[in-house]
Design a protein around this motif. Structure first.
Motif, short mmCIF file in Angstrom:
data_model
loop_
_atom_site.label_atom_id
_atom_site.label_comp_id
_atom_site.label_asym_id
_atom_site.label_seq_id
_atom_site.Cartn_x
_atom_site.Cartn_y
_atom_site.Cartn_z
N ASN A 11 -4.60 6.37 0.66
CA ASN A 11 -3.91 5.11 0.93
C ASN A 11 -4.00 4.81 2.43
O ASN A 11 -3.22 5.32 3.24
N ASN A 16 9.42 0.52 1.12
CA ASN A 16 10.67 -0.13 1.50
C ASN A 16 11.65 0.86 2.12
O ASN A 16 12.38 0.53 3.07
N TYR A 32 6.32 7.72 -9.75
CA TYR A 32 4.87 7.90 -9.62
C TYR A 32 4.36 8.88 -10.67
O TYR A 32 3.32 8.65 -11.31
N GLU A 91 -0.77 9.77 -2.63
CA GLU A 91 -1.99 8.94 -2.52
C GLU A 91 -2.70 9.24 -1.20
O GLU A 91 -2.57 8.48 -0.23
N GLU A 141 -3.45 1.99 4.09
CA GLU A 141 -2.33 1.22 4.63
C GLU A 141 -1.16 2.13 4.97
O GLU A 141 -0.52 1.98 6.02
N ARG A 173 5.27 3.11 -5.18
CA ARG A 173 4.74 2.77 -3.86
C ARG A 173 5.66 1.80 -3.13
O ARG A 173 5.96 1.98 -1.94
N SER A 174 6.12 0.79 -3.85
CA SER A 174 7.01 -0.21 -3.26
C SER A 174 8.32 0.41 -2.79
O SER A 174 8.81 0.12 -1.69
N HIS A 191 4.33 4.86 -13.02
CA HIS A 191 4.75 3.56 -12.47
C HIS A 191 4.40 3.55 -10.97
O HIS A 191 5.28 3.52 -10.11
N LYS A 192 3.10 3.55 -10.69
CA LYS A 192 2.65 3.77 -9.33
C LYS A 192 2.98 2.63 -8.38
O LYS A 192 3.35 2.86 -7.22
N GLU A 193 2.87 1.39 -8.85
CA GLU A 193 3.17 0.26 -7.98
C GLU A 193 4.65 0.24 -7.61
O GLU A 193 5.01 0.02 -6.44
N ASP A 194 5.52 0.48 -8.61
CA ASP A 194 6.96 0.53 -8.34
C ASP A 194 7.27 1.66 -7.38
O ASP A 194 8.09 1.50 -6.45
#
Length: 304
Positions: free
Chosen positions: A290, A262, A248, A287, A292, A257-258, A252-255
């Motif tokens: 966020n 997980n 983060y 975040e 979710e 977060r995933s 590489h925020k999406e990676d």
């Protein structure tokens, strides 16, 4: 004020300008110092160092050669050799460092520089011999121990590398890189526990420095150490959390977060609610908006 005293005054101003990264101004002032100095060796040396830092290698060599017109000088020869080596002329650099040895045979830098050139040339026996001579002159020369260790590592002599790295770690002000390489050597020898300890220590040191400097390069070094640790201890939740956080920080925020989601879900599946909550807490720290993640954390909290 004598001409030499004026030159010395100007050189102090040059040093201040360099500290403030005002290199163009510094070059203008150092030219004045050269004109006024009775012996401009030091002024030419400083000019060469500035030019070297600006990657103006040919000009830096010319400055060093001007300085040498006033007599042999160890610091000038070191500069000239380093610039020549940076340009890729290893034979020329070695020739310069041989001149340095005649002038400064009791200077550990002489043998460190020669050893570094021999290592670049692939002559590992001569490299080690020169690093040993540097260490003989100055036993606490940490970077000589480190370079010697790297020769051993590249020769796959991992036990010898670890022994040399221990001395490098003892004597170097910043021992993070030697600690990381020591982990690599332990891993090559199948010593997973020792390797993991080194990787975790290096990662923590790099992350602390990255927090202060906000350097993407240092964050990447910390991430590399964590990823090496994960290859040894792949089920370690804390390591996955650290990997997500570092990704983060690197953008590489999406990676990231995933990975964190997980990890939290895996914790829930294994009935490890405490770590699941802690993982979502980390994601929400990164975040805060966020929704979710906030809802998922609340759902897990209700389970607890």
């Amino acid at each position: 004020m004598s001409p030499q005293e004026l030159a010395d005054f100007l050189l102090n101003e040059v040093r201040l300008l360099c500290r403030e990264s005002q290199h163009e101004q510094a070059l203008d002032v150092v030219e004045q110092a050269i004109k006024h100095a009775t012996d401009p060796t030091q002024a030419w040396l400083i000019k060469g160092q500035i030019l070297f830092g600006l990657h103006l290698y040919d000009d830096a060599i010319k400055a060093a050669e001007e300085a040498l017109k006033y007599g042999d000088n160890a610091e000038v020869l070191k500069l000239k050799g380093n610039v020549i080596a940076t340009k890729g002329d290893l034979e020329g650099a070695l020739e310069t460092f041989n001149e340095l040895e005649k002038l400064a045979s009791d200077d550990p830098d002489t043998y460190f520089l020669k050893g570094s050139i021999f290592a670049e040339m692939g002559n590992m026996d001569e490299a080690i011999a020169n690093f040993d001579r540097a260490i003989e002159v100055r036993p606490d020369m940490g970077h000589a121990w480190y370079n010697k260790a790297m020769v051993f590592f590249n020769q796959e002599r991992y036990g010898a590398a670890i022994n040399a790295l221990d001395s490098a770690i003892e004597f170097m002000e910043d021992a993070t890189e030697p600690i990381f390489i020591k982990g690599m050597a332990h891993r090559k020898l199948g010593q997973s526990k020792e390797a993991l300890e080194c990787f975790l220590t290096a990662a923590e040191m790099w992350e602390m420095r990255a927090l202060v400097t906000n350097s993407q390069t240092v964050y990447l070094e910390a991430l590399t150490a964590i990823e090496n640790a994960l290859e040894i201890d792949v089920t370690n939740i804390e390591l996955w959390k650290k990997r997500g956080k570092l990704l983060y920080k690197l953008g590489h925020k999406e990676d990231a977060r995933s990975i964190l989601i997980n990890t939290a879900e895996l914790c829930v599946q294994e009935d490890n609610i405490t770590d699941a909550l802690a993982t979502y807490d980390l994601l929400l720290e990164l975040e805060p908006d966020n929704e979710e993640a906030q809802k998922a954390r609340e759902d897990i909290g209700n389970i607890a």
